[in-house]
Enzyme design. Structure first.
Site, PDB file in Angstrom:
ATOM      1  N   GLY A  61       0.850  -1.187   0.000  1.00  0.00           N
ATOM      2  CA  GLY A  61       0.000   0.000   0.000  1.00  0.00           C
ATOM      3  C   GLY A  61       0.877   1.225   0.000  1.00  0.00           C
ATOM      4  O   GLY A  61       2.105   1.117   0.016  1.00  0.00           O
ATOM      5  N   ARG A 103       4.427   5.430   2.039  1.00  0.00           N
ATOM      6  CA  ARG A 103       5.073   6.735   2.222  1.00  0.00           C
ATOM      7  C   ARG A 103       4.613   7.728   1.169  1.00  0.00           C
ATOM      8  O   ARG A 103       5.328   8.649   0.803  1.00  0.00           O
ATOM      9  CB  ARG A 103       6.568   6.565   2.130  1.00  0.00           C
ATOM     10  CG  ARG A 103       6.991   5.839   0.860  1.00  0.00           C
ATOM     11  CD  ARG A 103       8.358   6.180   0.534  1.00  0.00           C
ATOM     12  NE  ARG A 103       8.916   5.239  -0.420  1.00  0.00           N
ATOM     13  CZ  ARG A 103      10.131   5.333  -0.845  1.00  0.00           C
ATOM     14  NH1 ARG A 103      10.900   6.285  -0.397  1.00  0.00           N
ATOM     15  NH2 ARG A 103      10.594   4.477  -1.709  1.00  0.00           N
ATOM     16  N   ASP A 112       9.706   4.388   7.491  1.00  0.00           N
ATOM     17  CA  ASP A 112       9.476   5.645   8.208  1.00  0.00           C
ATOM     18  C   ASP A 112       8.548   6.595   7.452  1.00  0.00           C
ATOM     19  O   ASP A 112       8.312   7.717   7.889  1.00  0.00           O
ATOM     20  CB  ASP A 112      10.825   6.341   8.467  1.00  0.00           C
ATOM     21  CG  ASP A 112      11.600   6.587   7.172  1.00  0.00           C
ATOM     22  OD1 ASP A 112      11.041   6.333   6.076  1.00  0.00           O
ATOM     23  OD2 ASP A 112      12.756   7.014   7.248  1.00  0.00           O
ATOM     24  N   ARG A 158      -2.539   0.176  -9.633  1.00  0.00           N
ATOM     25  CA  ARG A 158      -1.480  -0.750 -10.056  1.00  0.00           C
ATOM     26  C   ARG A 158      -2.062  -2.139 -10.276  1.00  0.00           C
ATOM     27  O   ARG A 158      -3.163  -2.430  -9.795  1.00  0.00           O
ATOM     28  CB  ARG A 158      -0.434  -0.852  -8.923  1.00  0.00           C
ATOM     29  CG  ARG A 158       0.074   0.489  -8.447  1.00  0.00           C
ATOM     30  CD  ARG A 158       0.388   0.475  -6.947  1.00  0.00           C
ATOM     31  NE  ARG A 158       0.665   1.820  -6.460  1.00  0.00           N
ATOM     32  CZ  ARG A 158       1.895   2.308  -6.256  1.00  0.00           C
ATOM     33  NH1 ARG A 158       2.933   1.555  -6.441  1.00  0.00           N
ATOM     34  NH2 ARG A 158       2.060   3.550  -5.850  1.00  0.00           N
ATOM     35  N   ASP A 215       3.367  -4.519  -7.956  1.00  0.00           N
ATOM     36  CA  ASP A 215       2.850  -3.320  -7.279  1.00  0.00           C
ATOM     37  C   ASP A 215       3.449  -2.052  -7.884  1.00  0.00           C
ATOM     38  O   ASP A 215       3.021  -0.943  -7.537  1.00  0.00           O
ATOM     39  CB  ASP A 215       3.136  -3.368  -5.769  1.00  0.00           C
ATOM     40  CG  ASP A 215       4.592  -3.646  -5.462  1.00  0.00           C
ATOM     41  OD1 ASP A 215       5.084  -4.711  -5.884  1.00  0.00           O
ATOM     42  OD2 ASP A 215       5.246  -2.810  -4.827  1.00  0.00           O
TER      43      ASP A 215
HETATM   44  P1  AMP Z   1       8.858   0.478  -3.464  1.00  0.00           P
HETATM   45  O1  AMP Z   1       9.994  -0.464  -3.431  1.00  0.00           O
HETATM   46  O2  AMP Z   1       9.233   1.930  -3.286  1.00  0.00           O
HETATM   47  O3  AMP Z   1       7.966   0.288  -4.645  1.00  0.00           O
HETATM   48  O4  AMP Z   1       7.978   0.170  -2.158  1.00  0.00           O
HETATM   49  C1  AMP Z   1       7.442  -1.078  -1.856  1.00  0.00           C
HETATM   50  C2  AMP Z   1       6.500  -0.926  -0.666  1.00  0.00           C
HETATM   51  O5  AMP Z   1       7.216  -0.478   0.476  1.00  0.00           O
HETATM   52  C3  AMP Z   1       5.382   0.065  -0.879  1.00  0.00           C
HETATM   53  O6  AMP Z   1       4.238  -0.402  -0.222  1.00  0.00           O
HETATM   54  C4  AMP Z   1       5.928   1.323  -0.262  1.00  0.00           C
HETATM   55  O7  AMP Z   1       4.932   2.215   0.143  1.00  0.00           O
HETATM   56  C5  AMP Z   1       6.696   0.758   0.940  1.00  0.00           C
HETATM   57  N1  AMP Z   1       7.812   1.627   1.340  1.00  0.00           N
HETATM   58  C6  AMP Z   1       8.966   1.848   0.675  1.00  0.00           C
HETATM   59  N2  AMP Z   1       9.746   2.705   1.352  1.00  0.00           N
HETATM   60  C7  AMP Z   1       9.073   3.048   2.465  1.00  0.00           C
HETATM   61  C8  AMP Z   1       9.340   3.902   3.591  1.00  0.00           C
HETATM   62  N3  AMP Z   1      10.471   4.588   3.684  1.00  0.00           N
HETATM   63  N4  AMP Z   1       8.402   3.996   4.534  1.00  0.00           N
HETATM   64  C9  AMP Z   1       7.252   3.309   4.462  1.00  0.00           C
HETATM   65  N5  AMP Z   1       6.933   2.492   3.457  1.00  0.00           N
HETATM   66  C10 AMP Z   1       7.828   2.352   2.463  1.00  0.00           C
HETATM   67 MG    MG Z   2       6.317   0.793  -5.263  1.00  0.00          MG
END
Ligand code: AMP
Ligand code: MG
Length: 487
Positions: A90, A93, A125, A183, A252
């Site tokens: 989800g 951030r 975070d 997505r 995602d």
């Molecule tokens: P991503 O690799 O950026 O596509 O993120 C994969 C999942 O991890 C998604 O659900 C993002 O919202 C969550 N996510 C990535 N970085 C963070 C962060 N610093 N804090 C909270 N959720 C994160």
């Molecule tokens: Mg992502």
């Protein structure tokens, strides 16, 4: 032109309700400041570019202020990450602030990335650091300028908020624009949690708002899935033709609209390398450059699985079967144009493959090769480019075939050839080391380099006076930069 307080909201996704997203307010950044804004993206919202410099702009997109009509929501989804299913993801951030429509009647999601913790933050975070926000901003606008479908970026807001990654960094936010942030993983979430009503509601939502023309077909959902297959095939063909490596093609991170989405450790190829892996956490090379093509199909079949309540398995399989041929047709068409060819011959695919193999063996710069190939006549260009190759006999054999092919393609003047080829072969691409230089300056408070680089990349096909340094191969330190996933 509109002022910032004149945006018109219509929050269609928020109206789907709490099963789809959760109300969360952005968590403000300390001392928000404008790092860079995109005039072209501002125009999508009918905003006067000058408003980017006003303090209220940084306050709005740094999480301090909100329009009364905005409805910030964290969206829930799931997805296949590196081949394994993660049942709950989800917006961890990022927040969908709301949907805005412009004077042309287009809807744009305003999505603020780095906006703080949400119910989906898991161990994170909720923050994004300056370096990754700048990279996402530059990539979105650069891909768009290359003609590659992508989400857009309005601005990056920097701050003094400390954020811990491998070391202490500063928090930032990037405002992302897309007609939708839905997505593949949204569909997977409702399918695997066995919520058929919500799954149907989501499918209706996407069909009505994003694929209305499919309504006319006898099987609207199937028509929509076919269209999604086609758009993905075309997008990935463009990635391959221009040397773009996404890096994290989890489901995602795949947009239901077939646009490049959710930038992480992406890279444009410098030297051509089919096996290039831009994400240093991708130990098996699942998302290596050449694997992007089959992974595109794998991801579509994951989406297909989530659509089985609406479409027969046979029909889904048939639609998935369209992927490769459509991919190949688009890819070959673009590569022909990159080679300056205006007609099609059966052996063109082989001509491209042989060239890429030679480039691979000699570590030839992918972007500059094609640009220079169009600088002069085919004969003069190959004679000049020959020095870049190690296997000279191999290159000479290819060059003979190429010259003969160009001759069969028809006569045109050197000037026409140059104009045609330069219109499809960029001089400037977002090389990792260029982004790195801009990030280093921005981290020390100087945003001029990010802004200059952004400007150069918005006109990648036009030679720009005084910008030679952006059209060079990387220096040794900039060749194989490892980009971390912790952004
Ligand atoms: P991503 O690799 O950026 O596509 O993120 C994969 C999942 O991890 C998604 O659900 C993002 O919202 C969550 N996510 C990535 N970085 C963070 C962060 N610093 N804090 C909270 N959720 C994160
Ligand atoms: Mg992502």
């Amino acid at each position: 032109m509109k002022a910032l307080d004149e945006l018109t909201f219509d929050n269609r996704f928020a109206r789907l309700g709490d099963a789809f997203s959760t109300h969360v307010l952005p968590e403000p950044l300390d001392e928000p400041r404008l790092v860079v804004a995109s005039d072209a993206a501002m125009a999508l919202l009918d905003l006067d570019p000058a408003v980017a410099e006003t303090p209220v702009f940084a306050e709005l997109f740094g999480g301090h202020k909100l329009w009364a009509e905005a409805q910030p929501r964290a969206m829930v989804y799931s997805g296949h990450q590196f081949g394994g299913y993660t049942p709950q993801l989800g917006d961890g951030r990022g927040l969908l602030l709301g949907e805005v429509y412009n004077q042309a009647g287009e809807h744009w999601d305003l999505h603020l990335k780095g906006a703080g913790m949400t119910p989906y933050s898991r161990m994170g975070d909720g923050r994004a650091v300056l370096r990754s926000s700048i990279r996402e901003f530059l990539a979105s606008e650069a891909l768009h300028a290359l003609g590659i479908p992508t989400s857009r970026a309005l601005c990056v807001i920097g701050s003094s908020t400390p954020v811990w990654r491998e070391k202490q960094e500063r928090g930032a936010m990037v405002l992302r624009l897309a007609p939708s942030h839905i997505r593949f993983g949204h569909f997977e979430y409702f399918y695997y949690t066995q919520k058929p009503e919500q799954l149907a509601e989501l499918a209706e939502h996407v069909l009505n708002l994003h694929y209305p023309e499919c309504r006319e077909q006898s099987e609207p959902y199937l028509a929509m899935f076919r269209e999604i297959v086609e758009r993905n095939a075309e997008m990935i063909a463009k990635w391959q033709a221009y040397g773009f490596c996404h890096g994290v093609m989890n489901t995602d991170n795949m947009s239901i609209l077939g646009i490049t989405f959710d930038f992480g450790p992406f890279a444009f190829l410098d030297d051509f390398d089919a096996h290039f892996i831009c994400n240093h956490s991708d130990h098996e090379g699942r998302y290596s450059f050449s694997n992007q093509v089959p992974i595109g199909q794998w991801n579509l079949s994951a989406l297909a699985q989530a659509l089985t309540p609406f479409i027969s398995v046979d029909a889904l399989k048939e639609a998935l079967g369209l992927y490769l041929p459509i991919y190949q047709a688009h890819y070959l068409d673009l590569m022909r144009r990159r080679l300056g060819l205006t007609t099609a011959e059966e052996d063109d695919q082989k001509l491209v493959e042989r060239l890429l193999k030679l480039m691979q063996n000699s570590g030839v710069d992918y972007t500059l090769f094609f640009r220079r190939l169009g600088d002069e006549s085919a004969a003069l260009a190959v004679a000049r480019l020959r020095d870049d190759f190690v296997d000279l006999a191999g290159f000479d054999a290819w060059a003979e075939q190429y010259k003969a092919r160009v001759a069969r393609d028809g006569d045109d003047s050197e000037a026409q050839r140059r104009e045609r080829m330069h219109a499809v072969n960029p001089l400037y691409i977002l090389r990792n080391y260029l982004a790195q230089n801009a990030i280093a300056a921005a981290e020390s408070g100087d945003y001029s380099e990010v802004r200059r680089l952004h400007k150069v990349l918005t006109r990648p096909f036009e030679e720009q006076a005084g910008m030679e340094q952006y059209a060079q191969r990387p220096p040794d330190w900039g060749k194989h930069l490892e980009i971390s996933c912790s952004s």
